[in-house]
Design a protein around this motif. Structure first.
Motif, mmCIF file in Angstrom:
data_model
loop_
_atom_site.group_PDB
_atom_site.id
_atom_site.type_symbol
_atom_site.label_atom_id
_atom_site.label_comp_id
_atom_site.label_asym_id
_atom_site.label_seq_id
_atom_site.Cartn_x
_atom_site.Cartn_y
_atom_site.Cartn_z
ATOM 1 N N UNK A 245 0.825 -1.201 0.000
ATOM 2 C CA UNK A 245 0.000 0.000 0.000
ATOM 3 C C UNK A 245 0.866 1.262 0.000
ATOM 4 N N UNK A 246 0.252 2.436 -0.205
ATOM 5 C CA UNK A 246 1.010 3.691 -0.077
ATOM 6 C C UNK A 246 1.694 3.838 1.276
ATOM 7 N N UNK A 247 1.082 3.321 2.345
ATOM 8 C CA UNK A 247 1.737 3.362 3.653
ATOM 9 C C UNK A 247 3.065 2.622 3.603
ATOM 10 N N UNK A 248 3.080 1.445 2.975
ATOM 11 C CA UNK A 248 4.313 0.670 2.897
ATOM 12 C C UNK A 248 5.374 1.395 2.078
ATOM 13 N N UNK A 249 4.946 2.110 1.060
ATOM 14 C CA UNK A 249 5.913 2.901 0.280
ATOM 15 C C UNK A 249 6.550 3.978 1.132
ATOM 16 N N UNK A 250 5.751 4.614 2.004
ATOM 17 C CA UNK A 250 6.270 5.697 2.840
ATOM 18 C C UNK A 250 7.049 5.177 4.039
ATOM 19 N N UNK A 251 6.504 4.142 4.686
ATOM 20 C CA UNK A 251 7.063 3.689 5.960
ATOM 21 C C UNK A 251 6.866 2.183 6.088
ATOM 22 N N UNK A 252 7.755 1.385 5.464
ATOM 23 C CA UNK A 252 7.561 -0.064 5.498
ATOM 24 C C UNK A 252 7.575 -0.655 6.892
ATOM 25 N N UNK A 253 8.381 -0.119 7.801
ATOM 26 C CA UNK A 253 8.384 -0.639 9.166
ATOM 27 C C UNK A 253 6.996 -0.520 9.792
ATOM 28 N N UNK A 254 6.370 0.630 9.634
ATOM 29 C CA UNK A 254 5.050 0.835 10.212
ATOM 30 C C UNK A 254 4.018 -0.057 9.532
ATOM 31 N N UNK A 255 4.133 -0.237 8.225
ATOM 32 C CA UNK A 255 3.192 -1.109 7.520
ATOM 33 C C UNK A 255 3.286 -2.536 8.044
ATOM 34 N N UNK A 256 4.505 -3.001 8.299
ATOM 35 C CA UNK A 256 4.680 -4.353 8.828
ATOM 36 C C UNK A 256 4.128 -4.450 10.240
ATOM 37 N N UNK A 257 4.376 -3.429 11.052
ATOM 38 C CA UNK A 257 3.820 -3.448 12.410
ATOM 39 C C UNK A 257 2.292 -3.492 12.372
ATOM 40 N N UNK A 258 1.686 -2.714 11.498
ATOM 41 C CA UNK A 258 0.230 -2.710 11.401
ATOM 42 C C UNK A 258 -0.303 -4.038 10.888
ATOM 43 N N UNK A 259 0.419 -4.649 9.949
ATOM 44 C CA UNK A 259 -0.010 -5.963 9.463
ATOM 45 C C UNK A 259 0.069 -6.997 10.579
ATOM 46 N N UNK A 260 1.146 -6.954 11.347
ATOM 47 C CA UNK A 260 1.250 -7.881 12.477
ATOM 48 C C UNK A 260 0.132 -7.694 13.470
ATOM 49 N N UNK A 261 -0.226 -6.430 13.744
ATOM 50 C CA UNK A 261 -1.342 -6.164 14.657
ATOM 51 C C UNK A 261 -2.648 -6.704 14.097
ATOM 52 N N UNK A 262 -2.835 -6.570 12.788
ATOM 53 C CA UNK A 262 -4.051 -7.108 12.161
ATOM 54 C C UNK A 262 -4.102 -8.633 12.320
ATOM 55 N N UNK A 263 -2.974 -9.291 12.082
ATOM 56 C CA UNK A 263 -2.943 -10.747 12.219
ATOM 57 C C UNK A 263 -3.285 -11.160 13.641
ATOM 58 N N UNK A 264 -2.696 -10.494 14.615
ATOM 59 C CA UNK A 264 -2.981 -10.845 16.013
ATOM 60 C C UNK A 264 -4.435 -10.569 16.371
ATOM 61 N N UNK A 265 -4.968 -9.468 15.844
ATOM 62 C CA UNK A 265 -6.328 -9.060 16.202
ATOM 63 C C UNK A 265 -7.385 -9.902 15.486
#
Length: 275
Positions: A245-265
């Motif tokens: 996503x555009x978020x991953x283009x701007x800040x891949x670390x944050x995109x990965x953290x958010x994806x991990x949170x989605x998986x856990x949630x």
């Protein structure tokens, strides 16, 4: 839904969109993935850096620690047989994966500028990947093919997938990427059910209704239903998540953290065992 955490892995494509900054930072990417809650890590060979080797990769993963879920190898495979360079790089990747039981070698054909000579390119790609898969099998490594969906991809439409599923050679497995499948105009759940006996690895990324890549969980794909379908058909391998996503283009670390949170949630229910 109660699923084992060890099935979920992080792929490195979020960082690859900023490759100039992150290529060769294997330990950083693996650490972010582990901190996000992923038990597995799938780097693309390109992202390991020009001077990568299996020993350095092992050391980087052990320092985090995180398991190698897959190693992703991308090539053109335009000829009827592998070039010398393609063979050398494939053998290096096979050697690296062979030291990690349960990890797979995930093969991706580089999209071209167009789809000219499509049938020849499809035939040649499958022939080259069959050579890789056979050498991998001789080392006890599973190799599996991941189609994609850019305009120059050789396997992207329903007709392409019909041909692929008719001609996918043994011992090469199949890696459905549900985002690419949806972008190609197909139903990911139906395709997972149809191909369950050949699936050896899985990629999940989300997509908007207009075809743009979405942050995980913010698009139109029913990711919990897809994961439940994989469980239902008996798939027990790694499920690797990507965010393009555009978020991953701007800040891949944050995109990965958010994806991990989605998986856990959304995909993991933590239950305590009673004595």
């Amino acid at each position: 839904m109660s699923l084992p955490r060890a099935r979920f892995a992080c792929q490195t494509y979020s960082w690859q969109m900023s490759a100039d900054r992150f290529r060769g930072t294997t330990r950083h990417m693996a650490q972010v993935a582990a901190d996000a809650g992923f038990a597995g890590f799938e780097p693309e060979v390109f992202m390991l850096g020009a001077d990568w080797n299996a020993r350095r990769l092992d050391a980087d993963l052990a320092s985090v620690p995180i398991q190698l879920a897959a190693l992703c190898l991308v090539h053109d495979w335009r000829g009827p047989s592998e070039s010398d360079e393609e063979r050398r790089e494939a053998d290096a990747a096979i050697d690296a994966v062979a030291g990690h039981p349960g990890a797979v070698l995930n093969l991706v054909v580089m999209p071209g500028a167009d789809r000219e000579d499509l049938r020849e390119r499809q035939r040649n790609a499958l022939a080259c990947m069959r050579e890789v898969a056979q050498r991998a099998a001789d080392r006890g490594v599973v190799a599996t093919f991941h189609p994609n969906s850019p305009a120059g991809s050789v396997f992207r439409t329903p007709d392409d997938y019909e041909l692929l599923l008719d001609e996918l050679p043994e011992p090469l497995g199949f890696t459905p990427d549900v985002g690419h499948i949806a972008k190609g105009g197909m139903d990911p759940i139906a395709l997972v059910r149809r191909t369950s006996d050949r699936i050896r690895h899985v990629h999940i990324k989300d997509i908007h209704s207009d075809g743009g890549w979405a942050a995980t969980g913010e698009g139109v794909l029913d990711i919990p239903a897809i994961v439940a379908t994989l469980d239902d058909v008996g798939y027990r391998g790694w499920i690797a998540f990507e965010d393009e996503s555009p978020l991953a283009e701007r800040d891949p670390d944050e995109a990965v953290r958010r994806t991990g949170a989605y998986v856990r949630r959304s995909l993991i229910t933590v239950t305590e065992e009673t004595p």
